[in-house]
Write a protein that holds these residues in place. Structure first.
Motif, PDB file in Angstrom:
ATOM      1  N   GLY A 184       0.810  -1.212   0.000  1.00 23.13           N
ATOM      2  CA  GLY A 184       0.000   0.000   0.000  1.00 23.13           C
ATOM      3  C   GLY A 184       0.838   1.255   0.000  1.00 23.13           C
ATOM      4  N   LEU A 185       1.919   1.259   0.761  1.00 28.11           N
ATOM      5  CA  LEU A 185       2.790   2.431   0.797  1.00 28.11           C
ATOM      6  C   LEU A 185       3.515   2.634  -0.530  1.00 28.11           C
ATOM      7  CD1 LEU A 185       4.232   2.107   4.415  1.00 28.11           C
ATOM      8  CD2 LEU A 185       2.469   3.684   3.594  1.00 28.11           C
ATOM      9  N   VAL A 186       3.945   1.543  -1.147  1.00 22.60           N
ATOM     10  CA  VAL A 186       4.587   1.647  -2.462  1.00 22.60           C
ATOM     11  C   VAL A 186       3.584   2.153  -3.493  1.00 22.60           C
ATOM     12  CG1 VAL A 186       5.606   0.294  -4.354  1.00 22.60           C
ATOM     13  CG2 VAL A 186       6.359  -0.081  -2.015  1.00 22.60           C
ATOM     14  N   THR A 187       2.383   1.617  -3.472  1.00 19.01           N
ATOM     15  CA  THR A 187       1.344   2.041  -4.413  1.00 19.01           C
ATOM     16  C   THR A 187       1.013   3.520  -4.213  1.00 19.01           C
ATOM     17  OG1 THR A 187       0.435  -0.186  -4.410  1.00 19.01           O
ATOM     18  CG2 THR A 187      -0.983   1.549  -5.243  1.00 19.01           C
ATOM     19  N   THR A 188       0.881   3.943  -2.967  1.00 20.80           N
ATOM     20  CA  THR A 188       0.581   5.346  -2.679  1.00 20.80           C
ATOM     21  C   THR A 188       1.695   6.258  -3.140  1.00 20.80           C
ATOM     22  OG1 THR A 188      -0.745   4.699  -0.770  1.00 20.80           O
ATOM     23  CG2 THR A 188       0.021   6.980  -0.836  1.00 20.80           C
ATOM     24  N   SER A 189       2.926   5.884  -2.873  1.00 17.58           N
ATOM     25  CA  SER A 189       4.039   6.747  -3.269  1.00 17.58           C
ATOM     26  C   SER A 189       4.199   6.819  -4.784  1.00 17.58           C
ATOM     27  CB  SER A 189       5.336   6.284  -2.606  1.00 17.58           C
ATOM     28  OG  SER A 189       5.675   4.994  -3.040  1.00 17.58           O
ATOM     29  N   CYS A 190       3.855   5.757  -5.482  1.00 22.17           N
ATOM     30  CA  CYS A 190       3.964   5.763  -6.945  1.00 22.17           C
ATOM     31  C   CYS A 190       2.892   6.634  -7.605  1.00 22.17           C
ATOM     32  CB  CYS A 190       3.891   4.344  -7.497  1.00 22.17           C
ATOM     33  SG  CYS A 190       5.405   3.415  -7.195  1.00 22.17           S
ATOM     34  N   ALA A 191       1.875   7.015  -6.860  1.00 23.24           N
ATOM     35  CA  ALA A 191       0.837   7.892  -7.406  1.00 23.24           C
ATOM     36  C   ALA A 191       1.404   9.251  -7.778  1.00 23.24           C
ATOM     37  CB  ALA A 191      -0.291   8.058  -6.398  1.00 23.24           C
ATOM     38  N   PHE A 192       2.503   9.637  -7.160  1.00 29.06           N
ATOM     39  CA  PHE A 192       3.090  10.945  -7.396  1.00 29.06           C
ATOM     40  C   PHE A 192       4.178  10.926  -8.467  1.00 29.06           C
ATOM     41  CE2 PHE A 192       1.316  10.923  -3.155  1.00 29.06           C
ATOM     42  CZ  PHE A 192       0.527  12.058  -3.199  1.00 29.06           C
ATOM     43  N   LEU A 193       4.426   9.779  -9.064  1.00 26.98           N
ATOM     44  CA  LEU A 193       5.424   9.677 -10.121  1.00 26.98           C
ATOM     45  C   LEU A 193       4.784   9.927 -11.481  1.00 26.98           C
ATOM     46  CD1 LEU A 193       7.315   6.486  -8.916  1.00 26.98           C
ATOM     47  CD2 LEU A 193       7.959   8.877  -8.560  1.00 26.98           C
ATOM     48  N   ARG A 194       5.626  10.209 -12.452  1.00 24.37           N
ATOM     49  CA  ARG A 194       5.123  10.440 -13.810  1.00 24.37           C
ATOM     50  C   ARG A 194       4.652   9.141 -14.444  1.00 24.37           C
ATOM     51  NH1 ARG A 194      10.196  13.463 -16.069  1.00 24.37           N
ATOM     52  NH2 ARG A 194      10.378  15.026 -14.448  1.00 24.37           N
ATOM     53  N   ILE A 195       3.796   9.290 -15.446  1.00 21.64           N
ATOM     54  CA  ILE A 195       3.323   8.127 -16.195  1.00 21.64           C
ATOM     55  C   ILE A 195       4.533   7.431 -16.812  1.00 21.64           C
ATOM     56  CG2 ILE A 195       1.969   7.377 -18.183  1.00 21.64           C
ATOM     57  CD1 ILE A 195       0.097   9.719 -17.619  1.00 21.64           C
ATOM     58  N   GLY A 196       4.574   6.137 -16.690  1.00 24.53           N
ATOM     59  CA  GLY A 196       5.705   5.361 -17.186  1.00 24.53           C
ATOM     60  C   GLY A 196       6.675   4.994 -16.083  1.00 24.53           C
ATOM     61  N   ARG A 197       6.730   5.820 -15.056  1.00 21.20           N
ATOM     62  CA  ARG A 197       7.597   5.518 -13.920  1.00 21.20           C
ATOM     63  C   ARG A 197       6.809   4.950 -12.746  1.00 21.20           C
ATOM     64  NH1 ARG A 197      12.017  10.356 -13.753  1.00 21.20           N
ATOM     65  NH2 ARG A 197      12.597  10.187 -15.935  1.00 21.20           N
ATOM     66  N   ASP A 198       5.510   4.836 -12.911  1.00 21.79           N
ATOM     67  CA  ASP A 198       4.654   4.378 -11.832  1.00 21.79           C
ATOM     68  C   ASP A 198       4.327   2.891 -11.914  1.00 21.79           C
ATOM     69  OD1 ASP A 198       3.125   4.532 -14.077  1.00 21.79           O
ATOM     70  OD2 ASP A 198       1.527   5.730 -13.205  1.00 21.79           O
ATOM     71  N   TRP A 199       5.054   2.151 -12.733  1.00 15.97           N
ATOM     72  CA  TRP A 199       4.774   0.726 -12.943  1.00 15.97           C
ATOM     73  C   TRP A 199       4.896  -0.070 -11.643  1.00 15.97           C
ATOM     74  CZ3 TRP A 199       8.739  -2.399 -11.568  1.00 15.97           C
ATOM     75  CH2 TRP A 199      10.012  -1.827 -11.535  1.00 15.97           C
ATOM     76  N   ALA A 200       5.798   0.334 -10.753  1.00 14.98           N
ATOM     77  CA  ALA A 200       5.976  -0.396  -9.493  1.00 14.98           C
ATOM     78  C   ALA A 200       4.715  -0.300  -8.628  1.00 14.98           C
ATOM     79  CB  ALA A 200       7.176   0.142  -8.728  1.00 14.98           C
ATOM     80  N   GLY A 201       3.997   0.801  -8.729  1.00 15.33           N
ATOM     81  CA  GLY A 201       2.762   0.961  -7.966  1.00 15.33           C
ATOM     82  C   GLY A 201       1.695  -0.023  -8.398  1.00 15.33           C
ATOM     83  N   TYR A 202       1.589  -0.217  -9.708  1.00 17.97           N
ATOM     84  CA  TYR A 202       0.603  -1.185 -10.211  1.00 17.97           C
ATOM     85  C   TYR A 202       1.018  -2.610  -9.850  1.00 17.97           C
ATOM     86  CZ  TYR A 202      -1.485   2.647 -12.768  1.00 17.97           C
ATOM     87  OH  TYR A 202      -2.099   3.825 -13.085  1.00 17.97           O
ATOM     88  N   GLY A 203       2.307  -2.895  -9.920  1.00 16.76           N
ATOM     89  CA  GLY A 203       2.787  -4.220  -9.526  1.00 16.76           C
ATOM     90  C   GLY A 203       2.567  -4.488  -8.048  1.00 16.76           C
ATOM     91  N   ALA A 204       2.880  -3.477  -7.233  1.00 10.84           N
ATOM     92  CA  ALA A 204       2.678  -3.632  -5.785  1.00 10.84           C
ATOM     93  C   ALA A 204       1.203  -3.774  -5.441  1.00 10.84           C
ATOM     94  CB  ALA A 204       3.284  -2.432  -5.052  1.00 10.84           C
TER      95      ALA A 204
END
Length: 113
Positions: A72-92
């Motif tokens: 959840g913390l990884v997914t939340t933090s990836c929300a603030f990244l640019r498109i294309g760099r947020d892949w870890a959030g979807y994986g998490a």
């Protein structure tokens, strides 16, 4: 006048946050906060481990709750990244439900309840 300004502040904050993260970021924020809260609920009040024998044979549900919290913390933090760099959030976001689905499928196939 002051009361009107206080009412505008949360609205302005929400608008600026939405501009910053966009629609996909809002999606990741909702998933991330939900997964984190779900994991915390396992720490505070662990559920009945019925159907989770595969997981509890490795470690307790309190330990597995940290999987939900970290994801959840990884997914939340990836929300603030640019498109294309947020892949870890979807994986998490996918990892904890997949782990739980495998455990429930194992329990169903083996006939455990």
């Amino acid at each position: 006048m002051f009361a009107a300004a206080l009412l505008q502040a949360p609205r302005h904050l929400c608008r600026s946050l939405f501009k910053r993260v966009g629609r996909r970021g809002v999606f990741l924020l909702i998933l991330g906060v939900g997964k984190t809260c779900w994991g915390i609920s396992f720490l505070v009040n662990p559920p009945d481990p019925s159907g989770l024998q595969l997981l509890t044979s490795m470690c307790s549900l309190r330990h597995w709750s940290w999987l939900w919290i970290v994801a959840g913390l990884v997914t939340t933090s990836c929300a603030f990244l640019r498109i294309g760099r947020d892949w870890a959030g979807y994986g998490a976001a996918l990892i904890p439900p997949i782990v739980w689905a495998i455990a429930y499928l194992d329990a169903d196939v083996s006939g455990e309840k």
